[in-house]
Each structure stands twice: as structure tokens, then as C-alpha cells.
Scaffold this active site. Structure first.
Site, PDB file in Angstrom:
ATOM      1  N   ASP A   9       0.838  -1.203   0.000  1.00 39.98           N
ATOM      2  CA  ASP A   9       0.000   0.000   0.000  1.00 39.98           C
ATOM      3  C   ASP A   9       0.871   1.249   0.000  1.00 39.98           C
ATOM      4  OD1 ASP A   9      -2.547  -1.269  -0.002  1.00 39.98           O
ATOM      5  OD2 ASP A   9      -2.269  -1.803   2.091  1.00 39.98           O
ATOM      6  N   LYS A  28       0.071  -7.979  -3.287  1.00 38.35           N
ATOM      7  CA  LYS A  28      -1.264  -7.405  -3.451  1.00 38.35           C
ATOM      8  C   LYS A  28      -1.102  -5.894  -3.553  1.00 38.35           C
ATOM      9  CE  LYS A  28      -4.264  -6.778   0.066  1.00 38.35           C
ATOM     10  NZ  LYS A  28      -4.809  -5.425  -0.061  1.00 38.35           N
ATOM     11  N   ASP A  57      -5.955  -5.056  -5.683  1.00 33.54           N
ATOM     12  CA  ASP A  57      -7.034  -4.882  -4.710  1.00 33.54           C
ATOM     13  C   ASP A  57      -7.606  -3.488  -4.898  1.00 33.54           C
ATOM     14  OD1 ASP A  57      -8.713  -4.977  -2.581  1.00 33.54           O
ATOM     15  OD2 ASP A  57      -7.157  -5.124  -1.040  1.00 33.54           O
ATOM     16  N   LYS A  59     -10.682  -2.566  -4.461  1.00 35.67           N
ATOM     17  CA  LYS A  59     -11.897  -2.369  -3.661  1.00 35.67           C
ATOM     18  C   LYS A  59     -13.125  -2.312  -4.566  1.00 35.67           C
ATOM     19  CE  LYS A  59      -9.287  -2.371  -0.178  1.00 35.67           C
ATOM     20  NZ  LYS A  59      -9.122  -3.704   0.417  1.00 35.67           N
ATOM     21  N   ALA A  61     -16.558  -2.620  -5.848  1.00 36.57           N
ATOM     22  CA  ALA A  61     -17.907  -2.764  -5.272  1.00 36.57           C
ATOM     23  C   ALA A  61     -18.794  -1.771  -6.006  1.00 36.57           C
ATOM     24  CB  ALA A  61     -17.878  -2.479  -3.776  1.00 36.57           C
ATOM     25  N   SER A 114     -11.509  -8.124   8.057  1.00 34.18           N
ATOM     26  CA  SER A 114     -10.670  -8.391   9.229  1.00 34.18           C
ATOM     27  C   SER A 114     -10.894  -7.389  10.362  1.00 34.18           C
ATOM     28  CB  SER A 114      -9.193  -8.339   8.826  1.00 34.18           C
ATOM     29  OG  SER A 114      -8.873  -7.058   8.315  1.00 34.18           O
TER      30      SER A 114
HETATM   31  P1  BMP Z   1      -1.770  -4.659   6.946  1.00 32.84           P
HETATM   32  O1  BMP Z   1      -0.974  -5.957   7.191  1.00 32.84           O
HETATM   33  O2  BMP Z   1      -0.910  -3.480   6.782  1.00 32.84           O
HETATM   34  O3  BMP Z   1      -2.875  -4.475   7.931  1.00 32.84           O
HETATM   35  O4  BMP Z   1      -2.444  -4.815   5.493  1.00 32.84           O
HETATM   36  C1  BMP Z   1      -3.546  -5.603   5.247  1.00 32.84           C
HETATM   37  C2  BMP Z   1      -3.985  -5.411   3.818  1.00 32.84           C
HETATM   38  O5  BMP Z   1      -5.155  -6.187   3.589  1.00 32.84           O
HETATM   39  C3  BMP Z   1      -4.340  -3.967   3.461  1.00 32.84           C
HETATM   40  O6  BMP Z   1      -4.019  -3.789   2.101  1.00 32.84           O
HETATM   41  C4  BMP Z   1      -5.847  -3.918   3.633  1.00 32.84           C
HETATM   42  O7  BMP Z   1      -6.460  -2.964   2.792  1.00 32.84           O
HETATM   43  C5  BMP Z   1      -6.253  -5.323   3.213  1.00 32.84           C
HETATM   44  N1  BMP Z   1      -7.482  -5.825   3.835  1.00 32.84           N
HETATM   45  C6  BMP Z   1      -7.619  -5.921   5.211  1.00 32.84           C
HETATM   46  O8  BMP Z   1      -6.725  -5.565   5.977  1.00 32.84           O
HETATM   47  N2  BMP Z   1      -8.778  -6.441   5.706  1.00 32.84           N
HETATM   48  C7  BMP Z   1      -9.810  -6.827   4.929  1.00 32.84           C
HETATM   49  O9  BMP Z   1     -10.813  -7.280   5.461  1.00 32.84           O
HETATM   50  C8  BMP Z   1      -9.669  -6.740   3.548  1.00 32.84           C
HETATM   51  C9  BMP Z   1      -8.494  -6.235   3.006  1.00 32.84           C
HETATM   52  O10 BMP Z   1      -8.353  -6.137   1.709  1.00 32.84           O
END
Ligand code: BMP
Length: 222
Positions: A9, A28, A57, A59, A61, A114
Site C-alpha cells: 500500500d 497485493k 485490490d 476495492k 464494489a 478483518s
Molecule cells: P496490513 O498488514 O498493513 O494491515 O495490510 C492488510 C492489507 O489487507 C491492506 O491492504 C488492507 O487494505 C487489506 N485488507 C484488510 O486488511 N482487511 C480486509 O478485510 C480486507 C483487506 O483487503
């Protein structure tokens, strides 16, 4: 190689990325990175390395036509894209799936997020119906909801499950794989680290240790 996918990101230097890529399944690409360096910048950055899988990714939708227009901008770089499942089938996921199938691009659908506010109990059943209908390549299930990784693995035994939430969001390396995920997604714990390569290697050690102790439930690599 490991069962990690790097969530990129933010831009990192290409030497570091090259070293990281040797230990990763894939990468990703997130919207913040695209806004920072542009589509051409992303193409440049990715060209440093050989990737098992490049996932965009974006997003997704929206209605089909907007999602197709979005994906068409990056289709030559993408092995896979992620879309939300809640948008439904007619006029949304149906058109996107047709386009992706025509262009040989894999589709992941989000089955469970998450974040702490995600109401998995409320949404999972609804999303499962849409996922069954669309029959995507894979699913996204948050590593912070291991019970739902297990349910998704039971309901969709042949799907690739990718799982974000390792590290900063609280899940530990190996947790999601031991619950049934195929790959774990990690971002900030790597790219914000003072030494991203050492941090990744240490997370891979933790992942391997955890997997060795739970290997009976671990899904095969696709
Ligand atoms: P990080 O390990 O920095 O939290 O990154 C997680 C990645 O997964 C980010 O790109 C976030 O947008 C994506 N993500 C997430 O954390 N939870 C979700 O439910 C869906 C996601 O795409």
C-alpha cells in the site's frame, strides 16, 4: 517461498522489494500505492521481480460497467483481482466475472473482513450464497476471524483463501493457514519495518513453526 502475500500500500525501493519477492508467494497492490505512484509507476515497481501472483485490490464494489472499466486499466499486470461479494450478482458480479474469465484473470470475493466491527455472524450466510453463485477462484477471509476461515474452508474446499490481518491487526503468522487459509497477507509489519527483509524472514519462521504444529488441517498449495 512462503505462504505470505505482501500487501503493498506504499512504495518501497526496488532492491528491497526484489529481496522480499524471493520469499513471497505474491504481492497485493493497493489503491494508496496506485494513487502515490500511478499505474505506470506500479508497472515499473513490479518489473523488478518474478511473482507467483500479482493481485490488484481495487476495492471493487460497483456496477459491472464501472468495475470492468477499472480492471481494464490494469489487466495486463494482474493475475487476480479482489471484489466485494455484498454487491450481488445481476448487473454487478455477473458482468465482472464474464470479463475476467474472458481475460484469464482470477477473481477473489471478500467473504469476511478483518476489522473488529465486521459482523461476520450477520453477513457470512448471505455472502456464502453469492459466492456459491459466482464460483470465484478464491476468497478473502480476515485472519482475525479464524472461525470463519474454518467455515469458508468447509463450505468451499477447493477455493484459494487469502487472509489479511496478520501483524499490525493482531493475528499471528500461521494462525490463518492453520485455520484453513491458503496464504496470509501482511503489509505494514513488513513495509513499515526498519528492516523489511529481516522482519519477513522472522515472520516466515513463525509461520513455519506454527504450521508444523497444526499440519493436519493445512490446505494444499494451489
Ligand atoms: P496490513 O498488514 O498493513 O494491515 O495490510 C492488510 C492489507 O489487507 C491492506 O491492504 C488492507 O487494505 C487489506 N485488507 C484488510 O486488511 N482487511 C480486509 O478485510 C480486507 C483487506 O483487503
Amino acid at each position: 517461498m512462503s505462504r505470505f502475500i505482501l500487501a503493498l500500500d506504499r512504495a518501497i525501493d526496488s532492491d528491497t522489494l526484489k529481496e522480499l519477492s524471493r520469499h513471497l508467494h505474491g504481492v497485493k497492490i493497493g489503491i494508496p500505492l496506485i494513487l502515490d505512484i500511478g499505474v505506470d509507476g506500479v508497472e515499473d515497481l513490479l518489473s523488478c521481480c518474478r511473482w507467483g501472483e500479482v493481485i490488484f485490490d481495487l476495492k471493487l464494489a460497483d456496477v459491472s460497467s464501472t468495475m470492468v472499466a477499472t480492471v481494464s486499466r490494469i489487466r495486463d499486470m494482474a493475475d487476480s483481482v479482489i471484489a466485494h461479494a455484498f454487491i450481488g450478482v445481476a448487473g454487478a458480479l455477473d458482468g465482472l466475472k464474464l470479463y475476467l474469465d474472458d481475460h484469464g484473470i482470477n477473481l477473489y470475493l471478500v467473504a469476511a473482513m478483518s476489522n473488529p466491527g465486521w459482523n461476520a455472524d450477520l453477513y457470512y450466510g448471505l455472502l456464502r450464497e453469492i459466492i456459491s453463485h459466482i464460483d470465484p477462484y478464491g476468497l478473502v477471509v480476515g485472519a482475525t476471524y479464524p472461525r470463519y476461515i474454518g467455515l469458508a474452508r468447509r463450505d468451499f474446499p477447493d477455493k484459494v483463501i487469502i487472509s489479511p490481518g496478520i501483524g499490525v491487526q493482531g493475528a499471528n503468522p500461521g494462525d490463518a493457514v492453520c485455520s484453513g487459509a491458503t496464504y496470509e497477507i501482511v503489509g505494514r509489519s513488513i513495509y513499515q519495518s526498519r528492516d523489511p527483509v529481516e522482519s519477513l524472514k522472522s515472520m516466515i519462521d513463525q509461520q513455519n513453526r506454527k504450521i508444523r504444529n497444526c499440519s493436519s488441517g493445512v490446505s494444499d498449495l494451489s
